[in-house]
Write a protein that holds these residues in place. Sequence first.
Motif, PDB file in Angstrom:
ATOM      1  N   ARG A  40       0.806  -1.144   0.081  1.00 48.40           N
ATOM      2  CA  ARG A  40       0.040   0.026  -0.023  1.00 48.40           C
ATOM      3  C   ARG A  40       0.804   1.098   0.007  1.00 48.40           C
ATOM      4  O   ARG A  40       1.886   1.384   0.403  1.00 48.40           O
ATOM      5  N   GLY A  41       0.352   2.285  -0.361  1.00 55.56           N
ATOM      6  CA  GLY A  41       0.940   3.409  -0.585  1.00 55.56           C
ATOM      7  C   GLY A  41       0.659   4.512   0.469  1.00 55.56           C
ATOM      8  O   GLY A  41      -0.624   4.330   1.193  1.00 55.56           O
ATOM      9  N   VAL A  67       3.293   3.689  -5.763  1.00 54.54           N
ATOM     10  CA  VAL A  67       2.857   4.091  -4.584  1.00 54.54           C
ATOM     11  C   VAL A  67       3.589   5.283  -4.266  1.00 54.54           C
ATOM     12  O   VAL A  67       4.598   5.921  -4.644  1.00 54.54           O
ATOM     13  N   TRP A  68       3.261   5.947  -3.055  1.00 57.57           N
ATOM     14  CA  TRP A  68       3.625   7.039  -2.531  1.00 57.57           C
ATOM     15  C   TRP A  68       4.393   6.650  -1.361  1.00 57.57           C
ATOM     16  O   TRP A  68       3.896   5.692  -0.618  1.00 57.57           O
TER      17      TRP A  68
END
Length: 861
Positions: A40-41, A67-68
Amino acid sequence: FVDDKTGAVDLVLDPTNPRVLYAGFWQVVRLPWGFESGGRGSALYKSTDGGDTWHKLTGEGLPSKGVWGRIGVAVSPANPSRVWAIIEAEDGGVFRSDDAGRTWRRINDDRRLRQRAWYYTHIYADPKNAESVYVLNVGFFRSLDGGKTFSTIAVPHGDNHDLWIAPEDPRRMINANDGGANVSLDGGASWSRQDNQPTAHFYHVITDDRFPYHVYGAQQDNSTVAIASRNRGAGLGATDFHEVGGCESGYIAPKPGDPSVVFAGCYGGFISRYDHRTGEVRNVTVYPDDPMGHGAEGMKYRFQWTFPIVASPHDPGVVYAAGNVLFRSTNEGQSWQAISPDLTRNDPGKLGPTGGPITRDNTSVEYYGTIFAFAESPLQKGLLWAGSDDGLVHVSRDGGASWANVTPKDLPEWSMVSQVDPSRHEAGTMFLAVNRYKHDDFRPFLYVTRDYGQSWTKITSGLPADAFVRVARQDPVRPDLLYAGTETGAFVSFDAGGRWEPLGMDLPGQTGDDAGATAGRLPVVPITDMVVHGQDLVVATQGRSFWILDDVSPLRQAAPAGQTRLYTPSPAVRFFAGGRGRPGLGQNPPSGAIIYYALAAAPKEGEEVTLELLDAGGAVLRRISSRPPAEAASPGDDDEDGPPRAPAKLPAKAGLNRFAWDLRLEEASRFPGLILWSGELRGPVVPPGRYQVRLTAAGQALTEPLEVRKDPRLSTTDADFAKQYDLLRKIRDKLTETHDAVARIRAVREQVNGAAARAKTTPAAAEVAAAAEALEKKLTAVEEALYQTRNRSSQDPLNFPIRLNNKLAALARAVGSADAAPTEQSYAVYDDLLGKIDAELATLARLVESDLARFNQLVRE
């Protein structure tokens, strides 16, 4: 909204509407001890109802690839529609919205602003200028065009983490970085220095075996330090410390018996051998394969950020270093031998690169599965203890030939063994400090074994539930006295860990304060390490530098509260600080003998408490009273830069009291207005030997022995000390006789002038006045020979030549300038001054016997 694997990097409010909030949330992607995010980001969120509900900002222009990672957010107080976000992403950078987050565009992708993103990623808006914005990273950056371009602002230290800007005046800023904090009053053009704050973060502490001993440690994002524990000046400054190789992170190991040689560590497994005599720093790393940027899986040996380097207490030629296996060198690092197998869990799932899928960060501080704590028993050669950062404890009783896993059965898995402390009283006893704060578990974990690790007892009663422990040490004199360093300060136990309580400056259960002391109280601060050196407890802190508790003898002799008691003082060394202390300097311990005593109650009005220094035969050498002295010292009679005088009044509060005795006899007498130039009026320091201390309070007289020792570095003999003491006593006594004579002359003059004044109304007025004038002239001649009567200020002796008393006082300073026998020329000067003073005193005696007697007869007639 937030789960246990999510955190907010930045949470900012719209300055014009407190119900509008922006938050940059991030997902923990990977940590060595096991957290995973499943890919997950992170995301940027906004709330318009004070945080009750949130919606993700997915407007045009934000990063779209993958993702970030970490996110920093800032809203312009000058234009709340302008929002900046610095985002860790493959196509990340500095983004700006001019419509309160509806649409975005990337305006800067400079790698300098987002390198090592997990460590920095902070952005700040100027409160007055919508075009001005700051980004913190290794450097300190400012943009004046809304974030399109950034320039570097010089700051005293790198690794910038936080910034405060005064809302009403953007020129006032405080920058927090790995070196401390800096203040600017001109928008960053100049900054305050960081050496005005004791904010160093030390990982560990150790002392050497010289006198005065030195304290060693490695300070975060700075150098290693070796600093004297005391000096002869006004305080400890820049000239009292130096680097000893290594770098910011490592253990330090001075060579026993030769502290000029020091081994020090650094991240990446680096070990240096420093020789203070030459200044040479030699790389003696166990396996000099630079690991930078690689994950732990690629290393032949894994070394933690602050890996143990320990000198053997039995063989000064042996030094140990700990990676995932233990190494030993017998030739000062020329070669190393592995003397253990892998003493960690060696879990492959936790040995990969650290960081995340966007930006990795491998400096070895993140390496896992390493030996984090190591010690060799001071009682038994070859008895080795090792603890790992993944929760294992091993012991070897044969110098490393074989090892046994003796991990406490109730110790949670993946804990960090922070410190091992083998007993100095029983070979099979060891104290174990463990912490789990990296798992969000702040409970204290302390254990003791008394059978080489076969069984363990948890000893945490009395420690706060959130005060995780980094270190525990056993007192080398009193076996059941333990010290612990926790996240919230220092603690002490008087029953081998059965019960802990905060370690302040008072004895347990007693009131009172550190009366008569020069040192302050230890602040509430994380304690990273501690060591007991002789009578002192030395601690390293996380953000408040080194601290020393100068004398733990009251802890070793702790007794129930509510008693009047005189504690046996620790041996006193003839070593004295020469100044009065100044801001910005480390403090010296009190000079002389530190006398602790407890009073059941404060003295009632009219009652007196006294402390007396006695010789071995019981004769009183010095007496200090709780009553204030009859006369205060005259202004200007001491050199402002000279040694401080001992307190004239004895502290006498209920509970614990401390008095620092400078080991001197009573000083020479004074008279009002006395001014000296470089003169010494203090009594002589008693020579090394056996003495007694007697406390008298509430009808009780308590006596304890006191030993006075010489500086162990000196070759001065007992005969030399005796000669110095004898001459200084003679000088002191002659100064007292001289000053008493001056005081008598002034008293006689006052009475003579009074008699002459009263005689003005009689027929004998002229005769009495003439006699008074003649007598006063003769008395003044003696006074002016003994003392420079024209002195009115401290610098007057530069204009008016000093007289016999000042010359004798100056000789006292010369004779007492070092612990040595007086020079032959000192005796010559003494004999010369003695003859001249005695001649004046003889003249005064004749004046009193003849001239004064005739004057008195005239007045009576």
